[in-house]
Write a protein that holds these residues in place. Structure first.
Motif, PDB file in Angstrom:
ATOM      1  N   ASP A   1      17.791  65.531  92.071  1.00 34.60           N
ATOM      2  CA  ASP A   1      19.142  65.134  91.668  1.00 34.60           C
ATOM      3  C   ASP A   1      19.469  63.717  92.140  1.00 34.60           C
ATOM      4  O   ASP A   1      20.152  62.963  91.449  1.00 34.60           O
ATOM      5  CB  ASP A   1      20.184  66.139  92.168  1.00 34.60           C
ATOM      6  N   GLU A   2      18.956  63.328  93.309  1.00 34.17           N
ATOM      7  CA  GLU A   2      19.156  61.960  93.802  1.00 34.17           C
ATOM      8  C   GLU A   2      18.386  60.964  92.935  1.00 34.17           C
ATOM      9  O   GLU A   2      18.882  59.867  92.646  1.00 34.17           O
ATOM     10  CB  GLU A   2      18.689  61.841  95.257  1.00 34.17           C
TER      11      GLU A   2
ATOM     12  N   GLU B   1      15.341  63.700  96.492  1.00 32.83           N
ATOM     13  CA  GLU B   1      15.372  64.954  95.747  1.00 32.83           C
ATOM     14  C   GLU B   1      15.577  64.657  94.255  1.00 32.83           C
ATOM     15  O   GLU B   1      16.076  63.585  93.903  1.00 32.83           O
ATOM     16  CB  GLU B   1      16.509  65.838  96.261  1.00 32.83           C
TER      17      GLU B   1
END
Length: 133
Positions: A58-59, A56
């Motif tokens: 944010d990851e 994702e």
């Protein structure tokens, strides 16, 4: 330095960095990251390292942050592995989104193919009359 020698240095650095990121980095922020390419400046002062990150957004950001923090360690490991070099380039890490872009295009093409299979064109129908006599 010849283009062939620069490419050899870049390829070797790509291999080393890929191994170090995958097996030696202990930062929990660093997720699944792949070194997709390395470009070395003609004077060997700088190397641009393209990194593809899965996950994702944010990851991906956390992984890139972790890799940025580990630049010194990564450079040190390159120096140790390439001990024949007098100078090891400064690393500039760049998030490579081309893999995600390619995967999205592939996904869209599969969706179009599935839609065509579900609604095939009817070849038996009369062609539309476009005002011709």
């Amino acid at each position: 330095m010849s283009k062939q020698r620069l490419q050899q240095v870049a390829d070797t650095m790509q291999q080393i960095l890929g191994q170090v990121i995958q097996y030696e980095l202990k930062d929990p922020r660093v997720g699944f990251a792949t070194v997709t390419g390395v470009e070395v400046s003609a004077d060997l002062q700088r190397a641009t390292v393209r990194v593809s990150v899965m996950g994702e957004p944010d990851e991906q950001a956390a992984t890139m942050e972790g890799l940025q923090r580990a630049r010194g360690f990564l450079r040190k490991r390159v120096a140790e592995e390439m001990n024949h070099m007098r100078f090891v380039p400064e690393l500039r890490l760049v998030h490579d989104t081309s893999l995600a872009y390619t995967m999205r295009i592939d996904e869209v093409l599969h969706e179009v193919e599935a839609e065509r299979k579900a609604n095939p064109p009817k070849l038996d129908d009369e062609p539309e009359d476009h005002g011709r006599a």
